[in-house]
Write a protein that holds these residues in place. Structure first.
Motif, PDB file in Angstrom:
ATOM      1  N   LEU A 148      42.423  31.580  59.698  1.00  0.00           N
ATOM      2  CA  LEU A 148      41.040  31.986  59.535  1.00  0.00           C
ATOM      3  C   LEU A 148      40.470  32.368  60.889  1.00  0.00           C
ATOM      4  O   LEU A 148      40.831  31.802  61.916  1.00  0.00           O
ATOM      5  CB  LEU A 148      40.217  30.855  58.929  1.00  0.00           C
ATOM      6  N   GLY A 149      39.570  33.342  60.891  1.00  0.00           N
ATOM      7  CA  GLY A 149      38.971  33.789  62.143  1.00  0.00           C
ATOM      8  C   GLY A 149      38.106  32.712  62.773  1.00  0.00           C
ATOM      9  O   GLY A 149      37.735  31.721  62.126  1.00  0.00           O
ATOM     10  N   PRO A 150      37.748  32.871  64.050  1.00  0.00           N
ATOM     11  CA  PRO A 150      36.924  31.879  64.749  1.00  0.00           C
ATOM     12  C   PRO A 150      35.605  31.651  64.013  1.00  0.00           C
ATOM     13  O   PRO A 150      34.874  32.591  63.705  1.00  0.00           O
ATOM     14  CB  PRO A 150      36.688  32.512  66.122  1.00  0.00           C
ATOM     15  N   GLY A 196      24.494  31.754  50.084  1.00  0.00           N
ATOM     16  CA  GLY A 196      25.485  32.199  49.112  1.00  0.00           C
ATOM     17  C   GLY A 196      26.729  31.358  49.066  1.00  0.00           C
ATOM     18  O   GLY A 196      27.778  31.809  48.581  1.00  0.00           O
ATOM     19  N   ALA A 197      26.656  30.114  49.544  1.00  0.00           N
ATOM     20  CA  ALA A 197      27.848  29.263  49.645  1.00  0.00           C
ATOM     21  C   ALA A 197      28.346  28.837  48.268  1.00  0.00           C
ATOM     22  O   ALA A 197      27.572  28.567  47.353  1.00  0.00           O
ATOM     23  CB  ALA A 197      27.545  28.029  50.485  1.00  0.00           C
ATOM     24  N   ALA A 231      31.880  26.815  51.082  1.00  0.00           N
ATOM     25  CA  ALA A 231      32.475  27.986  51.741  1.00  0.00           C
ATOM     26  C   ALA A 231      31.550  29.167  51.542  1.00  0.00           C
ATOM     27  O   ALA A 231      31.168  29.489  50.403  1.00  0.00           O
ATOM     28  CB  ALA A 231      33.856  28.289  51.170  1.00  0.00           C
ATOM     29  N   GLY A 232      31.154  29.825  52.646  1.00  0.00           N
ATOM     30  CA  GLY A 232      30.316  31.010  52.567  1.00  0.00           C
ATOM     31  C   GLY A 232      31.107  32.209  52.075  1.00  0.00           C
ATOM     32  O   GLY A 232      32.346  32.185  52.021  1.00  0.00           O
ATOM     33  N   GLU A 237      36.115  35.467  51.211  1.00  0.00           N
ATOM     34  CA  GLU A 237      36.785  36.763  51.244  1.00  0.00           C
ATOM     35  C   GLU A 237      38.008  36.726  52.148  1.00  0.00           C
ATOM     36  O   GLU A 237      39.065  37.265  51.806  1.00  0.00           O
ATOM     37  CB  GLU A 237      35.806  37.841  51.728  1.00  0.00           C
ATOM     38  N   GLN A 238      37.879  36.097  53.304  1.00  0.00           N
ATOM     39  CA  GLN A 238      39.025  36.047  54.202  1.00  0.00           C
ATOM     40  C   GLN A 238      40.152  35.212  53.606  1.00  0.00           C
ATOM     41  O   GLN A 238      41.330  35.576  53.720  1.00  0.00           O
ATOM     42  CB  GLN A 238      38.630  35.495  55.574  1.00  0.00           C
TER      43      GLN A 238
END
Length: 504
Positions: A148-150, A196-197, A231-232, A237-238
């Protein structure tokens, strides 16, 4: 959650051995991800993800390192265990542990990461056949583990009700999934719940199969406080693109009511000033507890409290170790000891959410302000100690370590240079930090930074640019000596890749 009776059950057990630092050594559903179908074990495009739960003290598999340190291999999966049910296979290579890439980390570091994960761990694995094909195509040194990205990770948010309630409403059908609609400036927004979580867990329990009525009942029973795993949309999406589950061990902590604490003790003339005892803790589990903390002595000065439970020594988890093994770990530290502890409140909290406090240690140690995370304290140039002037230029066993910044932005190590030579070396590693979990050790010599050799006139300029480098930070290291590495030398065996294995 545990009953009140469980929380009060702290009767002492018969002690086989007691560590006396004063005198010396003489005396229901885990996660959404667990219901997903297993991906194709032979697919070269994507690794598989196995979310395991600890049962009877282990996850149910054995891990070993191949000869030459080329991989971390599952050498056995016990039948009827979480590892077998979640599709872990003999021969699988471990690429990632929770949010950490471990493809190129030392075997000892990988074992520590898995053990420190606590009740649940997310493994990213590659099937043996896929690995063998990649190795035949000379791709074995490539980076294959999706991450996952930073800052793009699920969040564990603790919400305290105010006059406006918890500060969210729920959109829903007959049963989950549930999405949260936040009240502007409300308690949920202040606790870090993103707009939107999607709601994943409530107080450590998955809500995936709950009805809306069940969710409302659980929220009402939570009283004035509730802990949500969310989770947002960006995280969802990621994870979808990577094929990665929204798993609790990936979570960052937001507004948590309790945190682990790192204590650094230096033994004084009267000792450390505490006793270590093996007792029954929450749920009747055995643990190592700190007692009789005396005022004015190093333990009390470091912030130790009577009743703290010891969870790590020198950043390495002691969960599941017996009293004698824990004492050995402390004894090996000598007169300077680093301990990670949780107080009873923190112990109850992390037990409820079914996550190890060590997963949130870096958050607990993160600096309060962004400027504290810049590279200024990372690089330190000074004259060498006397013993450094005689260090040879040839170092055994170069290795690569991949580091990711913590929530505060820092990596958790200090770099020093020797004025009389070209060597840059690690002079300090913060226990529990990204650097510690990646296996950096004091005295390690820096050979390369992000693929660029170190040892020239532009070193200072290159090191100053580390703060702006995209993670992961890749360091090529060499130990200054073989001391401390002999424990991990492979045992002799007739099998091609058979080494000592660890039950995890």
């Amino acid at each position: 959650m545990e009953t009140a009776a469980d929380l009060r059950d702290t009767d002492l057990l018969t002690l086989k051995f007691e560590f006396n630092p004063k005198l010396g050594i003489d005396n229901p559903v885990l996660s959404l991800a667990e219901d997903l179908e297993l991906s194709d074990p032979w697919s070269p495009e994507r690794p598989r993800f196995c979310l395991l739960s600890k049962e009877d003290g282990s996850f149910g598999f054995h891990l070993q390192s191949e000869l030459g340190g080329t991989g971390h291999v599952v050498c056995r999966v016990d039948p009827g265990t979480s590892a077998q049910r979640q599709g872990l296979l003999e021969g699988d290579r471990i690429l990632g542990v929770n949010s950490h890439v471990v493809e190129h980390e030392d075997y000892a570091v990988v074992v520590r990461r898995i053990r420190a994960s606590g009740p649940r761990v997310l493994l990213t694995v590659w099937a043996r056949r896929v690995h063998d094909v990649a190795r035949a195509q000379q791709q074995s040194n490539a980076h294959h583990c999706p991450i996952l990205g930073p800052g793009i990770r699920p969040r564990l948010c603790h919400i305290v009700k105010d006059e406006g309630g918890f500060g969210f409403s729920v959109t829903h059908g007959k049963q989950g999934p549930f999405w949260l609609v936040l009240s502007t400036g409300g308690a949920a927004e202040r606790a870090g719940v993103p707009p939107g979580a999607r709601l994943l867990e409530l107080n450590g329990a998955s809500v995936e199969k709950w009805t809306h009525q069940q969710l409302r009942r659980q929220l009402w029973q939570s009283g004035e406080q509730v802990t949500l795993l969310v989770a947002g949309p960006e995280v969802e999406e990621q994870c979808r693109q990577l094929g990665m589950p929204l798993a609790a061990p990936l979570a960052e902590g937001w507004a948590l009511p309790a945190k682990p604490r790192c204590l650094h003790l230096e033994k004084g003339p009267q000792g450390f000033g505490f006793l270590l005892r093996e007792e029954k803790g929450i749920g009747g589990r055995l643990g190592q507890f700190l007692r009789e903390v005396e005022p004015g002595l190093p333990a009390k000065k470091a912030g130790m409290q009577d009743g703290d439970r010891l969870v790590a020594v020198a950043g390495e988890s002691v969960e599941g170790l017996c009293h004698e093994e824990t004492v050995s770990r402390i004894k090996a530290q000598g007169s300077c000891v680093s301990l990670t502890v949780v107080d009873p409140e923190a112990d109850r909290f992390f037990s409820m959410v079914r996550l190890s406090p060590l997963l949130f240690l870096e958050s607990a140690e993160a600096p309060a302000s962004p400027q504290d995370t810049l590279l200024t304290p990372l690089v330190e140039a000074r004259g060498p100690p006397a013993e450094d002037t005689a260090v040879a230029s040839v170092f055994p066993g170069p290795r690569q370590c991949f580091l990711y910044p913590g929530p505060g932005g820092g990596y958790g190590f200090r770099l020093s240079c020797v004025a009389s030579g070209p060597d840059l070396f690690i002079s300090q590693v913060t226990p529990g930090s990204s650097a510690a979990r990646a296996g950096l050790q004091m005295g390690d010599v820096i050979l390369e930074v992000n693929g660029y050799p170190v040892g020239g006139e532009n070193d200072q300029e290159r090191l100053q640019q580390l703060a702006e480098a995209e993670p992961p930070l890749c360091l090529k290291l060499a130990a200054r000596s073989r001391q401390g590495l002999e424990t991990w030398i492979p045992l002799e065996s007739g099998e091609d890749r058979a080494l000592v294995s660890d039950l995890l």
